[in-house]
Enzyme design. Structure first.
Site, PDB file in Angstrom:
ATOM      1  N   HIS A   1       0.707  -1.573   0.376  1.00 22.32           N
ATOM      2  CA  HIS A   1       0.010   0.081   0.167  1.00 22.32           C
ATOM      3  C   HIS A   1       1.007   1.331  -0.445  1.00 22.32           C
ATOM      4  O   HIS A   1       1.729   1.216   0.295  1.00 22.32           O
ATOM      5  CB  HIS A   1      -0.523  -0.073   1.348  1.00 22.32           C
ATOM      6  CG  HIS A   1      -1.840  -1.216   1.452  1.00 22.32           C
ATOM      7  ND1 HIS A   1      -2.526  -1.568   0.334  1.00 22.32           N
ATOM      8  CD2 HIS A   1      -1.736  -2.262   2.651  1.00 22.32           C
ATOM      9  CE1 HIS A   1      -2.791  -2.584   1.358  1.00 22.32           C
ATOM     10  NE2 HIS A   1      -2.378  -3.377   2.399  1.00 22.32           N
TER      11      HIS A   1
ATOM     12  N   GLU B   1      -1.649  -0.197   8.154  1.00 28.38           N
ATOM     13  CA  GLU B   1      -2.109  -1.406   8.970  1.00 28.38           C
ATOM     14  C   GLU B   1      -1.323  -2.115   9.900  1.00 28.38           C
ATOM     15  O   GLU B   1      -0.176  -1.820  10.631  1.00 28.38           O
ATOM     16  CB  GLU B   1      -2.958  -2.188   7.862  1.00 28.38           C
ATOM     17  CG  GLU B   1      -1.992  -3.004   7.207  1.00 28.38           C
ATOM     18  CD  GLU B   1      -1.881  -3.671   5.626  1.00 28.38           C
ATOM     19  OE1 GLU B   1      -3.265  -2.772   4.778  1.00 28.38           O
ATOM     20  OE2 GLU B   1      -2.054  -4.551   5.537  1.00 28.38           O
TER      21      GLU B   1
ATOM     22  N   HIS C   1       3.646  -7.123   2.055  1.00 26.13           N
ATOM     23  CA  HIS C   1       3.643  -8.348   2.327  1.00 26.13           C
ATOM     24  C   HIS C   1       2.168  -9.346   2.221  1.00 26.13           C
ATOM     25  O   HIS C   1       1.465  -8.769   1.429  1.00 26.13           O
ATOM     26  CB  HIS C   1       2.166  -7.557   3.375  1.00 26.13           C
ATOM     27  CG  HIS C   1       1.452  -6.556   2.670  1.00 26.13           C
ATOM     28  ND1 HIS C   1       1.491  -5.453   2.981  1.00 26.13           N
ATOM     29  CD2 HIS C   1       0.074  -6.837   3.751  1.00 26.13           C
ATOM     30  CE1 HIS C   1       0.387  -4.817   2.817  1.00 26.13           C
ATOM     31  NE2 HIS C   1      -0.535  -5.690   2.999  1.00 26.13           N
TER      32      HIS C   1
ATOM     33  N   ARG D   1      -1.041  -4.847  -6.013  1.00 24.65           N
ATOM     34  CA  ARG D   1      -0.807  -6.645  -6.589  1.00 24.65           C
ATOM     35  C   ARG D   1      -0.180  -5.925  -6.958  1.00 24.65           C
ATOM     36  O   ARG D   1       0.660  -5.902  -7.919  1.00 24.65           O
ATOM     37  CB  ARG D   1      -2.412  -7.274  -6.952  1.00 24.65           C
ATOM     38  CG  ARG D   1      -2.187  -7.955  -6.176  1.00 24.65           C
ATOM     39  CD  ARG D   1      -3.206  -8.810  -6.687  1.00 24.65           C
ATOM     40  NE  ARG D   1      -4.941  -8.559  -5.950  1.00 24.65           N
ATOM     41  CZ  ARG D   1      -6.332  -8.062  -6.713  1.00 24.65           C
ATOM     42  NH1 ARG D   1      -6.130  -7.755  -8.214  1.00 24.65           N
ATOM     43  NH2 ARG D   1      -7.345  -7.271  -6.088  1.00 24.65           N
TER      44      ARG D   1
HETATM   45 ZN    ZN Z   1      -2.303  -4.697   3.055  1.00 21.93          ZN
END
Ligand code: ZN
Length: 317
Positions: A102, A119, A177, A197
């Site tokens: 991200h 996150e 991740h 992605r």
């Molecule tokens: Zn994520």
């Protein structure tokens, strides 16, 4: 009518292809989707809002509720954000999630028109031997990263970690991740749905299509240094799991009763991860059980919890 009454939320659901049945079977989620990959427990995001589950605001989206009661329920730490700052999910990874990254706020606001995403994952449960990818195993050059993506060998370079319940992973924007199969997570994140992605295991959906990759953007935003060591988490009844520039997360356990308190700084989001109980406040009470999420307005003051339960408490920093 008061704007200091805690409310129970109903989530928005997502049936991404890697999802499973555990949010329905173990977390009591009621949903017509065949599989549930994610429940967006606390969400004011346009891609899936949670709604008020009961009481006088029942049926309103979280955004409508905040508009109805006034932005003061968010607390003063939220004032520095242009819109609702947090997004909290339960995630059931029956299959592997794609390898992804991200962007940070600066990149995301310029290219995507929303915040970036830092996150945090709290591992609720997992299969024996389940693992995930958390950043790179060693420092790496951008060329080597690009080559590994092109040749389909990226996962060889990533830091693969076996997980256990209670583990905490802090994933700053830029960390490559992937959540692995057999892991159930409570995720606290910035309010963003921007994901680049990088690798999707060459999977195809039921119509035979692969999902798009976003390799050029991923190369621009990925952190190329070795990922840091993981924190040790205490086994106490009130444990700080994570505090960063965006949010603070604690795990609270109640044996019989206790108190939570929302001051003027932030609302509290309480996601119940085990047990059940009743939260009472100045004007009434809300019952809850495993899988529920409660929104406690800032300045609600002390609320009493009765019951044997565990919850993840998040607030805005
Ligand atoms: Zn994520």
């Amino acid at each position: 009518m008061s704007n200091l009454v805690p409310v129970k939320l109903s989530p928005a659901f997502k049936d991404y292809l890697w999802g499973g049945e555990r949010l329905r079977d173990d977390f009591h989620k009621v949903c017509s989707l065949e599989r549930i990959a994610e429940s967006w427990e606390l969400s004011a995001h346009k891609d899936g809002q949670s709604t008020v589950a009961e009481g006088e605001y029942k049926g309103m989206t979280l955004s409508e509720y905040i508009q109805a009661v006034g932005a003061s329920v968010l607390g003063k730490n939220s004032q520095k954000y242009d819109y609702f700052p947090l997004l909290i999910k339960l995630i059931d990874a029956k299959g592997n999630l794609s390898v992804q990254v991200h962007p940070d706020d600066a990149y995301a606001l310029e290219h995507e028109g929303e915040y970036g995403k830092t996150e945090m994952w709290y591992i609720l449960d997992c299969d024996e031997g389940a693992s995930l990818y958390y950043g790179f195993a060693e420092d790496i050059s951008k060329d080597a990263y690009a080559t590994a993506i092109r040749e389909g060998t990226l996962t060889d370079l990533l830091n693969r970690v076996e997980v256990k319940p209670g583990d905490v992973y802090f994933i700053p924007a830029g960390t490559v991740h992937a959540i692995g199969e057999g892991i159930l997570i409570c995720e606290i994140q910035q309010n963003s749905n921007t994901t680049y992605r990088v690798y999707d295991y060459n999977r195809r959906d039921k119509d035979g299509n692969t999902r798009p990759l976003h390799i050029d953007k991923a190369l621009e935003v990925s952190t190329l240094t070795k990922s840091p060591a993981l924190p040790d988490i205490d086994d106490g009844d009130d444990v700080l799991l994570c505090s960063c520039g965006y949010f603070e997360v604690r795990r609270l356990r109640f044996r019989e009763s206790g108190v939570i308190s929302a001051d003027g700084d932030s609302f509290l989001s309480l996601t119940v991860t085990a047990g059940e109980g009743i939260l009472s406040h100045a004007e009434g009470a809300v019952s809850f059980s495993k899988g529920d999420t409660l929104f406690v307005p800032a300045e609600s003051g002390a609320c009493r919890i009765e019951g044997e339960c565990e919850m993840i408490q998040a607030k805005v920093n």
